[in-house]
Design an enzyme around this catalytic site. Structure first.
Site, PDB file in Angstrom:
ATOM      1  N   CYS A   1      64.756   9.932  41.399  1.00 27.74           N
ATOM      2  CA  CYS A   1      66.059   9.239  41.450  1.00 27.74           C
ATOM      3  C   CYS A   1      66.287   8.420  40.178  1.00 27.74           C
ATOM      4  CB  CYS A   1      66.071   8.352  42.699  1.00 27.74           C
ATOM      5  SG  CYS A   1      67.446   7.191  42.784  1.00 27.74           S
TER       6      CYS A   1
ATOM      7  N   CYS B   1      67.281   4.773  40.724  1.00 26.11           N
ATOM      8  CA  CYS B   1      66.113   4.026  41.227  1.00 26.11           C
ATOM      9  C   CYS B   1      65.242   3.564  40.057  1.00 26.11           C
ATOM     10  CB  CYS B   1      65.271   4.895  42.159  1.00 26.11           C
ATOM     11  SG  CYS B   1      66.125   5.444  43.650  1.00 26.11           S
TER      12      CYS B   1
END
Length: 110
Positions: free
Chosen positions: A32, A35
């Site tokens: 991600c 993230c």
């Protein structure tokens, strides 16, 4: 030592639900991009608030039961706990100011 705590199904109750401090839980994954952008911000928040707030991370790929339990649909998702209760959440990458403001409101409510 890392400023954040790795959370899994085994230590979630102890580290989050039974914590005497407010806990910010980051649901994330290695793949991600947002993230990865958020991780250094969370490390900063954890370092700056050591002893007052816990910052914890849950890898969604390694902890599907926790991901399902909190109905995580997209990542990053930040869950804010105080007194063992889920009090707030932020979905998607958030600014440091927004995260700190949410944590401040959480601490003030206790």
């Amino acid at each position: 030592m890392k400023p954040t705590i790795e959370i899994n199904e085994t230590n979630f109750e102890t580290e989050v639900l039974n914590s005497t401090q407010p806990v910010l839980v980051d649901f994330w994954a290695d793949w991600c991009g947002p993230c990865k952008m958020l991780a250094p911000v969370l490390d900063e928040i954890a370092t700056e608030n050591a002893g007052r707030i816990k910052v914890a991370k849950v890898n969604v790929d390694e902890n599907p039961a926790l991901t399902e339990r909190f109905r995580i649909q997209s990542i990053p998702t930040l869950l804010y706990f105080a007194g063992g209760q889920l009090r707030n959440q932020t979905v998607g990458a958030a600014s440091k100011k927004r995260i700190v403001d949410t944590l401040g409101a959480l601490a003030a409510a206790n």
